[in-house]
Scaffold this motif. Structure first.
Motif, PDB file in Angstrom:
ATOM      1  N   ALA A  21     -57.021  10.468  20.000  1.00 32.45           N
ATOM      2  CA  ALA A  21     -57.021  11.627  20.898  1.00 32.45           C
ATOM      3  C   ALA A  21     -58.354  11.861  21.592  1.00 32.45           C
ATOM      4  N   VAL A  22     -59.436  11.300  21.049  1.00 33.83           N
ATOM      5  CA  VAL A  22     -60.759  11.515  21.654  1.00 33.83           C
ATOM      6  C   VAL A  22     -61.297  10.231  22.282  1.00 33.83           C
ATOM      7  N   HIS A  23     -61.502   9.223  21.471  1.00 39.57           N
ATOM      8  CA  HIS A  23     -62.251   8.063  21.960  1.00 39.57           C
ATOM      9  C   HIS A  23     -61.449   7.160  22.886  1.00 39.57           C
ATOM     10  N   LEU A  24     -60.188   6.918  22.599  1.00 35.74           N
ATOM     11  CA  LEU A  24     -59.420   6.075  23.513  1.00 35.74           C
ATOM     12  C   LEU A  24     -59.270   6.710  24.897  1.00 35.74           C
ATOM     13  N   PRO A  25     -58.892   7.999  25.003  1.00 30.84           N
ATOM     14  CA  PRO A  25     -58.827   8.600  26.355  1.00 30.84           C
ATOM     15  C   PRO A  25     -60.180   8.629  27.048  1.00 30.84           C
ATOM     16  N   THR A  26     -61.251   8.911  26.289  1.00 28.92           N
ATOM     17  CA  THR A  26     -62.584   8.932  26.891  1.00 28.92           C
ATOM     18  C   THR A  26     -62.975   7.559  27.414  1.00 28.92           C
ATOM     19  N   LEU A  27     -62.805   6.544  26.586  1.00 26.76           N
ATOM     20  CA  LEU A  27     -63.197   5.194  26.992  1.00 26.76           C
ATOM     21  C   LEU A  27     -62.340   4.683  28.150  1.00 26.76           C
ATOM     22  N   ALA A  28     -61.105   5.169  28.251  1.00 24.84           N
ATOM     23  CA  ALA A  28     -60.248   4.753  29.366  1.00 24.84           C
ATOM     24  C   ALA A  28     -60.819   5.198  30.708  1.00 24.84           C
ATOM     25  N   THR A  29     -61.593   6.279  30.705  1.00 26.67           N
ATOM     26  CA  THR A  29     -62.213   6.757  31.950  1.00 26.67           C
ATOM     27  C   THR A  29     -63.510   6.016  32.267  1.00 26.67           C
ATOM     28  N   VAL A  76     -67.863   4.521  14.508  1.00 31.64           N
ATOM     29  CA  VAL A  76     -67.440   4.845  13.140  1.00 31.64           C
ATOM     30  C   VAL A  76     -66.660   6.154  13.174  1.00 31.64           C
ATOM     31  N   CYS A  77     -65.356   6.060  13.004  1.00 35.11           N
ATOM     32  CA  CYS A  77     -64.452   7.219  13.048  1.00 35.11           C
ATOM     33  C   CYS A  77     -63.679   7.358  11.743  1.00 35.11           C
ATOM     34  N   SER A  78     -64.189   6.781  10.692  1.00 28.72           N
ATOM     35  CA  SER A  78     -63.537   6.790   9.384  1.00 28.72           C
ATOM     36  C   SER A  78     -63.736   8.141   8.699  1.00 28.72           C
ATOM     37  N   PRO A  79     -63.131   8.358   7.523  1.00 29.87           N
ATOM     38  CA  PRO A  79     -63.351   9.613   6.794  1.00 29.87           C
ATOM     39  C   PRO A  79     -64.829   9.861   6.529  1.00 29.87           C
ATOM     40  N   ASN A  80     -65.202  11.140   6.460  1.00 28.06           N
ATOM     41  CA  ASN A  80     -66.617  11.521   6.323  1.00 28.06           C
ATOM     42  C   ASN A  80     -67.313  10.812   5.171  1.00 28.06           C
ATOM     43  N   SER A  81     -66.612  10.661   4.056  1.00 31.86           N
ATOM     44  CA  SER A  81     -67.227  10.073   2.868  1.00 31.86           C
ATOM     45  C   SER A  81     -67.603   8.608   3.065  1.00 31.86           C
ATOM     46  N   LEU A  82     -67.051   7.964   4.107  1.00 32.90           N
ATOM     47  CA  LEU A  82     -67.332   6.549   4.368  1.00 32.90           C
ATOM     48  C   LEU A  82     -68.305   6.333   5.512  1.00 32.90           C
ATOM     49  N   GLN A 302     -71.856  23.615  35.631  1.00 36.78           N
ATOM     50  CA  GLN A 302     -70.585  23.093  35.150  1.00 36.78           C
ATOM     51  C   GLN A 302     -70.289  21.815  35.922  1.00 36.78           C
ATOM     52  N   PHE A 303     -69.813  20.774  35.218  1.00 41.20           N
ATOM     53  CA  PHE A 303     -69.626  19.469  35.825  1.00 41.20           C
ATOM     54  C   PHE A 303     -68.246  18.898  35.483  1.00 41.20           C
ATOM     55  N   PRO A 304     -67.776  17.907  36.259  1.00 35.21           N
ATOM     56  CA  PRO A 304     -66.440  17.344  36.010  1.00 35.21           C
ATOM     57  C   PRO A 304     -66.333  16.534  34.724  1.00 35.21           C
ATOM     58  N   SER A 305     -67.420  15.925  34.278  1.00 34.53           N
ATOM     59  CA  SER A 305     -67.362  15.094  33.068  1.00 34.53           C
ATOM     60  C   SER A 305     -67.773  15.897  31.844  1.00 34.53           C
ATOM     61  N   ASN A 306     -67.406  15.397  30.664  1.00 37.92           N
ATOM     62  CA  ASN A 306     -67.677  16.146  29.432  1.00 37.92           C
ATOM     63  C   ASN A 306     -68.693  15.428  28.548  1.00 37.92           C
ATOM     64  N   GLY A 307     -68.959  16.036  27.386  1.00 40.86           N
ATOM     65  CA  GLY A 307     -69.968  15.504  26.484  1.00 40.86           C
ATOM     66  C   GLY A 307     -69.605  14.170  25.869  1.00 40.86           C
ATOM     67  N   TYR A 308     -68.305  13.957  25.576  1.00 36.22           N
ATOM     68  CA  TYR A 308     -67.891  12.667  25.022  1.00 36.22           C
ATOM     69  C   TYR A 308     -68.187  11.539  26.020  1.00 36.22           C
ATOM     70  N   GLN A 309     -67.838  11.762  27.281  1.00 39.29           N
ATOM     71  CA  GLN A 309     -68.097  10.739  28.294  1.00 39.29           C
ATOM     72  C   GLN A 309     -69.598  10.502  28.452  1.00 39.29           C
ATOM     73  N   ALA A 310     -70.372  11.593  28.441  1.00 42.27           N
ATOM     74  CA  ALA A 310     -71.815  11.463  28.620  1.00 42.27           C
ATOM     75  C   ALA A 310     -72.463  10.706  27.471  1.00 42.27           C
ATOM     76  N   GLU A 311     -72.015  10.963  26.216  1.00 48.07           N
ATOM     77  CA  GLU A 311     -72.654  10.272  25.102  1.00 48.07           C
ATOM     78  C   GLU A 311     -72.309   8.782  25.092  1.00 48.07           C
ATOM     79  N   TRP A 312     -71.073   8.438  25.472  1.00 46.48           N
ATOM     80  CA  TRP A 312     -70.706   7.021  25.538  1.00 46.48           C
ATOM     81  C   TRP A 312     -71.492   6.312  26.642  1.00 46.48           C
ATOM     82  N   LEU A 313     -71.600   6.944  27.805  1.00 47.99           N
ATOM     83  CA  LEU A 313     -72.374   6.329  28.890  1.00 47.99           C
ATOM     84  C   LEU A 313     -73.848   6.210  28.519  1.00 47.99           C
ATOM     85  N   HIS A 314     -74.361   7.209  27.809  1.00 47.91           N
ATOM     86  CA  HIS A 314     -75.756   7.140  27.381  1.00 47.91           C
ATOM     87  C   HIS A 314     -75.973   5.968  26.431  1.00 47.91           C
TER      88      HIS A 314
END
Length: 354
Positions: A21-29, A76-82, A302-314
């Motif tokens: 729900a987060v990374h696949l849609p973000t990376l698709a953009t 790394v999107c695994s459970p917190n303990s890992l 306020q901008f069209p892109s969000n923090g997830y997109q910005a961190e991946w591009l960074h």
């Protein structure tokens, strides 16, 4: 060596809701810069479905993903303990970059393990604190001048509907067959209030740590802690030895029946900063940031892109040598230690009150 005109290959460690729900849609953009090449998951039908959606390989072990030469960057999107175990493995595998979801670690020993691995490998490490990369937040930082030095009150408020509502908006979630339900044994116990509060802080309050540390950079001590039902907290912090008498109030509650309310505010005697975040899991643009003063002047971002997109591009820019890390490894490790101190303070207060 990977051709410079091809997108960076991304390997996703885990195939659950955050990945879907987060990374696949973000990376698709961001397909011109980043492309998912490998998905790892422990539920065979789920990982196969998720990988097929993006034309990626899939596997059931971390070792297989890390051995895949098409993977340049590991998420790394695994459970917190890992998280710590998987971050150390990815840093040590010769990959070009690592992004880890929050929290980076769950103990000081894990923080030390990550520090050693990051130091010896030199691999860039980004923690998924998407609000710290939000374009409106970073733009406001360039304009607020000495506001952090003059701030005396900080408040973070998080009120969210169930995550499932946001996941349903973001994706058609692939789920596997549910595991068999075994009757509880006498040795099994429900999590204690102390464990629940610690989980709330490390799982949710970590979102706000980078922002909080801008305005309370030194040691902040929790002076009041309350666990809220069904899941949440109310914390009051003061700056230890702070000559300015800074105070912070952190409130979170979910799930709620009202629309989300996720805000961060900072007050100085003559200036107020307010950040209104968009719904998580949804590509709804950046936060709305407003800076006002007692004379009625205001400016906003306020901008069209969000923090997830910005961190991946960074991270992509860092990996390709275009820029330096905005939050270097010592900073993200200090953020984690700050959160662990907060959790220790809060749980100690809860134990003393029980």
């Amino acid at each position: 060596m990977r051709s410079t005109n091809r997108p960076l290959g991304v390997g996703l460690l885990a195939s659950g809701p955050v990945t879907q729900a987060v990374h696949l849609p973000t990376l698709a953009t961001l397909a011109e810069r980043l492309h998912v090449t490998h998905v790892m998951g422990v539920t065979p039908d789920v990982v196969a479905t998720v990988a097929a959606r993006v034309g990626a390989r899939y596997s059931s072990t971390v070792e297989e993903l890390l051995a895949d030469e098409s993977v340049d960057v590991v998420a790394v999107c695994s459970p917190n303990s890992l998280h710590a175990e998987h971050v150390v493995a990815a840093l040590s595998a010769g990959k070009r970059g690592v992004l880890c979801e929050k929290p980076l670690a769950t103990s000081r020993d894990e923080v030390e393990q990550i520090a050693r691995a990051a130091s010896s490998s030199g691999v860039p490490l980004v923690v998924g604190a998407m609000h710290a990369y939000d374009p409106a937040w970073t733009a406001a930082k360039e304009s607020w001048g000495d506001l952090p030095d003059r701030t005396h009150l900080v408040r973070s408020r998080v009120y969210l509907p169930p995550n499932e509502e946001f996941v349903d908006l973001a994706t058609d979630l692939a789920t596997g067959s549910p595991p068999p339900v075994n009757p509880p044994t006498s040795s099994e116990q429900q999590p204690s209030a102390v464990d629940l509060l610690r989980g709330c802080i490390l799982g949710l309050a970590t979102h706000v740590i980078p922002q909080l540390r801008h305005f309370m950079p030194g040691r902040a001590r929790v002076v009041s802690a309350e666990l809220l039902e069904p899941f949440g907290y109310r914390l009051v912090l003061t700056g230890e030895g702070d000559q300015y008498g800074r105070t912070a109030e952190l409130f979170a509650l979910l799930p709620g029946a009202w629309e989300q309310d996720w805000t961060f505010e900072a007050w100085a005697p003559d200036t107020r900063l307010r950040v209104d975040y968009p719904p998580p899991y949804v590509l709804a643009g950046s936060a709305r940031v407003t800076l006002t003063d007692t004379k009625g002047s205001a400016c906003g971002w306020q901008f069209p892109s969000n923090g997830y997109q910005a961190e991946w591009l960074h991270l992509a820019d860092v990996v390709e040598g275009r820029t330096e890390l905005m939050m270097d490894v010592p900073t993200v490790l200090d953020d984690m230690l700050y959160a662990l101190d907060m959790a220790d303070d809060a749980t100690a207060l809860l134990k003393a009150a029980s």
